[in-house]
Write an enzyme that holds these catalytic residues in place. Structure first.
Site, mmCIF file in Angstrom:
data_model
loop_
_atom_site.group_PDB
_atom_site.id
_atom_site.type_symbol
_atom_site.label_atom_id
_atom_site.label_comp_id
_atom_site.label_asym_id
_atom_site.label_seq_id
_atom_site.Cartn_x
_atom_site.Cartn_y
_atom_site.Cartn_z
ATOM 1 N N TYR A 187 0.843 -1.199 0.000
ATOM 2 C CA TYR A 187 0.000 0.000 0.000
ATOM 3 C C TYR A 187 0.882 1.254 0.000
ATOM 4 C CZ TYR A 187 -3.155 3.657 1.519
ATOM 5 O OH TYR A 187 -3.852 4.834 1.601
ATOM 6 N N GLN A 205 -3.043 18.725 6.451
ATOM 7 C CA GLN A 205 -3.498 18.405 5.088
ATOM 8 C C GLN A 205 -4.987 18.104 5.120
ATOM 9 O OE1 GLN A 205 -4.241 14.851 4.189
ATOM 10 N NE2 GLN A 205 -5.129 15.653 2.296
ATOM 11 N N ARG A 232 -5.750 0.830 -7.890
ATOM 12 C CA ARG A 232 -4.646 0.063 -7.288
ATOM 13 C C ARG A 232 -5.124 -1.383 -7.155
ATOM 14 N NH1 ARG A 232 -3.852 4.244 -2.477
ATOM 15 N NH2 ARG A 232 -3.230 6.077 -3.635
ATOM 16 N N LYS A 288 -2.328 21.379 -2.790
ATOM 17 C CA LYS A 288 -1.419 20.250 -3.091
ATOM 18 C C LYS A 288 -2.009 19.370 -4.191
ATOM 19 C CE LYS A 288 0.972 16.324 -0.864
ATOM 20 N NZ LYS A 288 0.313 15.089 -1.311
ATOM 21 N N HIS A 346 1.334 12.862 -6.315
ATOM 22 C CA HIS A 346 0.922 12.035 -5.184
ATOM 23 C C HIS A 346 1.800 10.780 -5.073
ATOM 24 C CE1 HIS A 346 -2.679 12.104 -2.406
ATOM 25 N NE2 HIS A 346 -2.177 10.933 -2.110
ATOM 26 N N ARG A 375 0.747 7.589 -7.022
ATOM 27 C CA ARG A 375 -0.258 6.708 -6.411
ATOM 28 C C ARG A 375 -1.664 6.906 -6.950
ATOM 29 N NH1 ARG A 375 0.767 4.737 -1.504
ATOM 30 N NH2 ARG A 375 -1.151 5.440 -0.528
HETATM 31 C C1 LIG Z 1 1.357 5.696 2.290
HETATM 32 C C2 LIG Z 1 1.113 7.063 1.746
HETATM 33 C C3 LIG Z 1 0.020 7.785 2.199
HETATM 34 C C4 LIG Z 1 -0.218 9.071 1.697
HETATM 35 N N1 LIG Z 1 -1.281 9.784 2.196
HETATM 36 C C5 LIG Z 1 -1.490 11.039 1.746
HETATM 37 C C6 LIG Z 1 -2.570 11.802 2.280
HETATM 38 O O1 LIG Z 1 -3.318 11.353 3.148
HETATM 39 N N2 LIG Z 1 -2.751 13.056 1.798
HETATM 40 C C7 LIG Z 1 -1.926 13.598 0.821
HETATM 41 O O2 LIG Z 1 -2.121 14.741 0.405
HETATM 42 N N3 LIG Z 1 -0.899 12.872 0.305
HETATM 43 C C8 LIG Z 1 -0.668 11.633 0.744
HETATM 44 N N4 LIG Z 1 0.381 10.914 0.237
HETATM 45 C C9 LIG Z 1 1.272 11.517 -0.785
HETATM 46 C C10 LIG Z 1 2.465 12.232 -0.122
HETATM 47 O O3 LIG Z 1 2.046 13.342 0.626
HETATM 48 C C11 LIG Z 1 3.485 12.725 -1.163
HETATM 49 O O4 LIG Z 1 2.845 13.565 -2.093
HETATM 50 C C12 LIG Z 1 4.190 11.574 -1.909
HETATM 51 O O5 LIG Z 1 4.347 10.457 -1.088
HETATM 52 C C13 LIG Z 1 5.552 12.046 -2.404
HETATM 53 O O6 LIG Z 1 6.241 11.012 -3.057
HETATM 54 P P1 LIG Z 1 7.391 10.103 -2.359
HETATM 55 O O7 LIG Z 1 6.672 9.160 -1.453
HETATM 56 O O8 LIG Z 1 8.018 9.406 -3.499
HETATM 57 O O9 LIG Z 1 8.303 11.023 -1.597
HETATM 58 C C14 LIG Z 1 0.641 9.633 0.714
HETATM 59 C C15 LIG Z 1 1.747 8.892 0.274
HETATM 60 C C16 LIG Z 1 1.990 7.633 0.784
HETATM 61 C C17 LIG Z 1 3.197 6.887 0.286
#
Ligand SMILES: Cc1cc2nc3c(=O)[nH]c(=O)nc-3n(C[C@H](O)[C@H](O)[C@H](O)COP(=O)(O)O)c2cc1C
Length: 366
Positions: free
Chosen positions: A24, A128, A165, A254, A278, A281
């Site tokens: 995940y 956030q 996903r 964001k 993101h 993701r």
């Molecule tokens: C497990 C996980 C949960 C995340 N949850 C959120 C979230 O709740 N809100 C959000 O704006 N971004 C979320 N993100 C995105 C991160 O804030 C960020 O944009 C992203 O992970 C950056 O890429 P990196 O993991 O390669 O550094 C999540 C990322 C991951 C890996």
């Protein structure tokens, strides 16, 4: 662990966390090509070191909306930090406090903003916001957030439709999490996680639940969220204006991925934007952040602070985003993986990033 780096932390997390949880966090969406392209494009951002500069490099410190930070680095919102380590969000907040960096608490966090504030009283906490279908409830949540001395509001706008996903659906780690024999077997194979993360969480606060939901709607990760707090599919600039009107501090949007949206954010009254996919993701078939950053920065002009994220695994990667023109950079997975090794490794990771950044600046890299 001796002088570990991102790949060591990731390997440790892979071993320690149940497979469903690790996937995940680690994996992307669709065909998962964006994460790979993000890395490839980042690796192509090169520096031209200068010799004999004989000058003192400029410091990394940055002042933003009246607060000084030790480096242009932000610990990104990552919803399930408290499933990676017991009270994981508090470790991230304390590391942010120690290193004078912002930590952005997620709406979907399993620890509340109140609890995190109590555990890191001097940290610069950002919040956030995912805007819910019932936007009035989101505005109510902001009242809670305001009482916790939060510096900056970050509204995420790139998650209005559920990401594809497939592996999560197949292995039962959709939202909500579906109990199954396969899931039970996966958990049983990770006794360290059961004993060190899940059990203490259950003993302390019960089944992990979404604590930012209104108290009458609070659900555990095993139950469907009530429709009123599902993500608002019709999210619009008008909605963001309403949020802007009810938040007096700095507000960041964001998930901006094009120049036109940067202009709209500016018009709406945002103070900053995060150019982000993101972490690969949400939508696989989009350009990487490095590719779109120059045009977004140009559109943002002088009025918006531009932040960026995606694929950051070292201080060198942070410098790559800064070189292209980002003012600050967010780290998502990397501090999360360090958390799974233990809270002192988040300190280690941040120190390592900052020391590499300083070295690159000394080489005349910026
Ligand atoms: C497990 C996980 C949960 C995340 N949850 C959120 C979230 O709740 N809100 C959000 O704006 N971004 C979320 N993100 C995105 C991160 O804030 C960020 O944009 C992203 O992970 C950056 O890429 P990196 O993991 O390669 O550094 C999540 C990322 C991951 C890996």
């Amino acid at each position: 662990m001796k002088e570990p780096d991102f790949s060591d932390f990731r390997s440790l997390a892979r071993r320690r966390l149940p497979k469903v949880l690790f996937e995940y966090i680690d994996r992307g969406c669709g065909d998962e090509t964006l994460a790979k392209r993000t890395r490839d494009v980042l690796d192509q951002v090169l520096f031209q070191p200068r010799a004999l500069l004989g000058t003192t490099p400029k410091p990394l410190k940055i002042t933003l909306w009246g607060r000084e930070y030790d480096a242009p680095l932000i610990i990104a919102p990552t919803a399930l930090a408290a499933m990676v380590a017991f009270q994981g969000d508090s470790h991230l907040a304390r590391a942010a406090e120690k290193h004078r960096l912002p930590f952005c608490v997620a709406t979907q966090s399993l620890m509340s903003i109140e609890q995190i504030r109590r555990m890191a009283p001097a940290a610069s906490l950002w919040f956030q916001l995912y805007v819910w279908k019932d936007i009035e409830l989101s505005l109510d949540l902001l009242e809670r957030v305001k009482r916790c001395d939060v510096d900056v509001l970050v509204v995420t706008v790139d998650t209005t439709i559920p990401p594809r996903r497939k592996y999560n659906e197949r292995n039962g780690f959709g939202m909500p999490i579906r109990p199954s024999f396969r899931l039970a077997a996966d958990l049983a194979l990770h006794p360290h996680w059961l004993l060190k993360v899940l059990l203490p969480t259950i003993l302390k606060t019960g089944m992990p639940s979404y604590v930012h939901y209104p108290s009458t709607m609070r659900t555990t990760v095993f139950r469907e969220s009530p429709p009123a707090v599902s993500l608002r599919r019709t999210l619009s600039w008008n909605d963001l204006s309403r949020i802007r009107d009810s938040w007096v501090g700095a507000m960041i949007v964001k998930g901006i991925t094009c120049a036109e949206d940067a202009c709209s954010a500016k018009k709406m009254g945002a103070d900053g934007i995060v150019v982000s996919s993101h972490g690969g993701r949400n939508f696989d078939a989009q350009a990487t952040v490095i590719e779109i950053l120059p045009s977004v920065i140009e559109a943002a002009g002088k009025d918006l602070i531009v932040m960026a994220d995606g694929g950051v695994r070292s201080g060198l990667d942070v410098m790559r985003y800064l070189k292209i023109g980002a003012h600050l950079v967010l780290m998502g997975r990397s501090p999360l993986y360090a958390t799974s090794a233990g809270s002192r490794y988040i300190d280690y990771l941040i120190n390592d990033y900052i020391s590499e950044m300083k070295n690159i600046i000394e080489l005349g890299g910026l």
